[in-house]
Design a protein around this motif. Structure first.
Motif, PDB file in Angstrom:
ATOM      1  N   PRO A 132       0.798  -1.230   0.000  1.00 60.46           N
ATOM      2  CA  PRO A 132       0.000   0.000   0.000  1.00 60.46           C
ATOM      3  C   PRO A 132       0.827   1.274   0.000  1.00 60.46           C
ATOM      4  N   LYS A 134       3.960   4.043  -1.240  1.00 62.22           N
ATOM      5  CA  LYS A 134       4.535   4.586  -2.462  1.00 62.22           C
ATOM      6  C   LYS A 134       5.772   3.769  -2.858  1.00 62.22           C
ATOM      7  N   LEU A 239      -7.121   0.675   5.050  1.00 62.57           N
ATOM      8  CA  LEU A 239      -6.211   1.134   4.008  1.00 62.57           C
ATOM      9  C   LEU A 239      -5.251   0.056   3.525  1.00 62.57           C
ATOM     10  N   SER A 297      -0.502  10.533   3.758  1.00 64.59           N
ATOM     11  CA  SER A 297      -0.388  10.539   2.292  1.00 64.59           C
ATOM     12  C   SER A 297       1.052  10.632   1.820  1.00 64.59           C
ATOM     13  N   LYS A 302      -2.145   5.633  -2.231  1.00 66.48           N
ATOM     14  CA  LYS A 302      -3.424   6.296  -2.465  1.00 66.48           C
ATOM     15  C   LYS A 302      -3.582   7.416  -1.441  1.00 66.48           C
ATOM     16  N   ASP A 308     -12.290  10.605   3.120  1.00 64.99           N
ATOM     17  CA  ASP A 308     -12.032   9.239   3.587  1.00 64.99           C
ATOM     18  C   ASP A 308     -12.270   9.087   5.088  1.00 64.99           C
TER      19      ASP A 308
END
Length: 499
Positions: A132, A134, A239, A297, A302, A308
């Motif tokens: 999940p 980057k 998440l 983030s 994402k 959210d």
């Protein structure tokens, strides 16, 4: 009746002290102006941890004590506390890898770790923990800490205190405290306006954010001050698919956590913001929500947006005012101040964290012992299970299997929640029910009348919020219609209890 100790405050420190003192033979009265765990003690990040970042502030004693308490709490509360692995991605622009490795080496070794696995390095390019995130994050460390249901920890300490003879009075506000020779006169007002006066040989001031106000009300000189720091959290839909948590470094020097929460959600927190007054309700500001979304983030592929966020909560930490320039640098250690100059002793609790509550309580009772000969025996709470926790951590699966056999109508999600909330006390309200109808009215989210009746009878629940947000977190599951029906039942049950 003259009580040996009057504890003012029904948070984790107050209930922990009440439990310890009652177990050593003292007569204890606990007064709480709202519900148990209605403030700071239900608004934590839900972790039992040493505080990895405290090593940077050289708080080695606090970290060591916290890590030792971490394993003790796993032993006495294996239903509401359990191990959790944390993934710490290396951010190339922040702390160097060697520094992270050194800090985690200390974290593994200074607390006498026995139950939990050690730190390891992971490759985020191949490990599921990297999925999940980057793609720029390639390396991480994975270490151990623990999760805890903070509000239930408070309630279970109160239950055990009551079982050992303490009197627990919620929604009973202290309106004044006056020394009368060797005794305290404590004036109070119940939620219905009824006024009552109590006498006690000592007062423990565990008022949290209101601790200084209680000192002033008792006409006792201040020997320390507090710094109110607000910590806010956000909750989103889940998440990531694995059961590990993340700890993320931020460019401002802070860290945040992203933790699997309530089966299909993710908890992200926390902030450190100055809070003006204990009388101002703690609430996540737009700026804090934006900060947490932006910080998460930086790592998740994402982006997390305000849309959210499905729930937020905030708490006010009453930290010792040590003169730190930034809220995030203020110590999380505790200070106990005993005043006996005016006659009857007053012990005030400053600061602290949920992880070290049991040790704080032990130290507090030992400080009172010279003034209270009635206190007998050595410390005992380190090995005594909290209600429902009379099984080994390795036996959680066997307990779930037993509940499934005896109550086959329950879903796996139901059983997981019940084990993690009540442990072996689940049988006190499940009884011999063989179908869901036997548990009475169904409010949704798995909450039934049998459970509600138990919470009113055994755990001082008096409102729908007590049930939905502190005894459980089913406020995230029960819809408005279910809440309305629950409020109707609560009104009837509370009337029955009061008669």
């Amino acid at each position: 009746m003259i009580y040996d100790i009057c504890v003012i405050g029904g948070g984790i420190n107050g209930t922990g002290i009440a439990r310890d003192a009652a177990g050593r033979g003292a007569s204890v009265l606990l007064l709480e102006k709202d519900d148990l765990a209605s403030g700071t003690s239900s608004a934590s990040t839900k972790l039992i941890h040493g505080g990895l970042r405290y090593l940077e502030h050289y708080e080695f004693r606090l970290v060591r004590e916290s890590l030792m308490e971490r394993e003790r709490l796993l032993g006495i509360a294996p239903h509401i506390a359990w191990p959790m692995r944390f993934v710490l991605p290396h951010h190339p622009g922040l702390r160097p890898r060697w520094l992270l490795r050194l800090g985690l080496f200390l974290y593994d070794h200074i607390g006498g770790r026995k139950l939990l696995p050690p730190t390891r390095s992971i490759d985020l390019r191949s490990d599921p923990a990297g999925t999940p995130l980057k793609p720029g994050f390639a390396h991480a460390f994975e270490y151990s800490d623990c999760w805890v249901d903070d509000a239930r920890l408070v309630v279970l300490n109160a239950r055990d205190a009551a079982a050992r003879g303490a009197e627990i009075r919620t929604r009973c506000a202290v309106t004044g405290a006056t020394r009368e020779g060797d005794l305290w006169r404590i004036d109070s007002r119940a939620a219905d306006g009824t006024e009552q006066t109590f006498q006690a040989r000592t007062i423990v001031n565990a008022g949290g954010p209101w601790v200084v106000r209680m000192i002033d009300a008792s006409h006792t000189p201040r020997s320390a001050n507090i710094r109110l720091v607000r910590g806010s959290h956000i909750v989103t839909r889940r998440l990531f698919d694995h059961d590990r948590s993340y700890i993320f470094q931020n460019a401002d020097g802070r860290i945040i956590f992203a933790i699997p929460y309530e089966r299909d959600l993710t908890l992200i927190g926390t902030t450190d913001r100055e809070h003006e007054s204990p009388d101002v309700p703690a609430k996540a500001t737009d700026e804090e929500i934006a900060y947490l979304c932006a910080a998460a983030s930086e790592y998740f592929a994402k982006p997390i947006t305000r849309d959210d966020v499905i729930w937020t909560y905030s708490g006010v930490r009453p930290l010792v005012d040590d003169g730190a320039s930034a809220a995030q640098e203020a110590t999380r250690d505790y200070v106990l101040k005993l005043d006996k100059d005016g006659g009857a002793p007053l012990l005030s609790i400053f600061g602290g964290k949920i992880t070290t509550y049991r040790r704080l309580a032990e130290e507090a009772v030992e400080m009172l012992a010279p003034s209270l000969p009635v206190l007998k025996g050595a410390s005992w709470t380190a090995g005594a299970a909290l209600p429902g926790g009379d099984f080994a951590l390795s036996e959680r699966g066997a307990l779930a299997d037993r509940i499934a056999r005896e109550h086959p109508f329950l879903s796996m999600d139901d059983i997981a929640r019940i084990v993690a909330t009540y442990g072996t006390c689940a049988f006190d309200w499940l009884g011999d029910a063989r179908d869901r109808a036997a548990l009475g009215e169904d409010f949704g989210g798995g909450l039934t009348e049998a459970e509600v009746r138990y919470l009113v009878r055994a755990e001082w629940a008096r409102t729908a919020d007590d049930v939905l947000w502190r005894r459980t977190k089913l406020g995230l599951r029960v819809d408005a219609h279910g809440v309305a029906r629950l409020e109707g039942l609560m009104g009837r049950l509370v009337n029955e209890v009061m008669v």
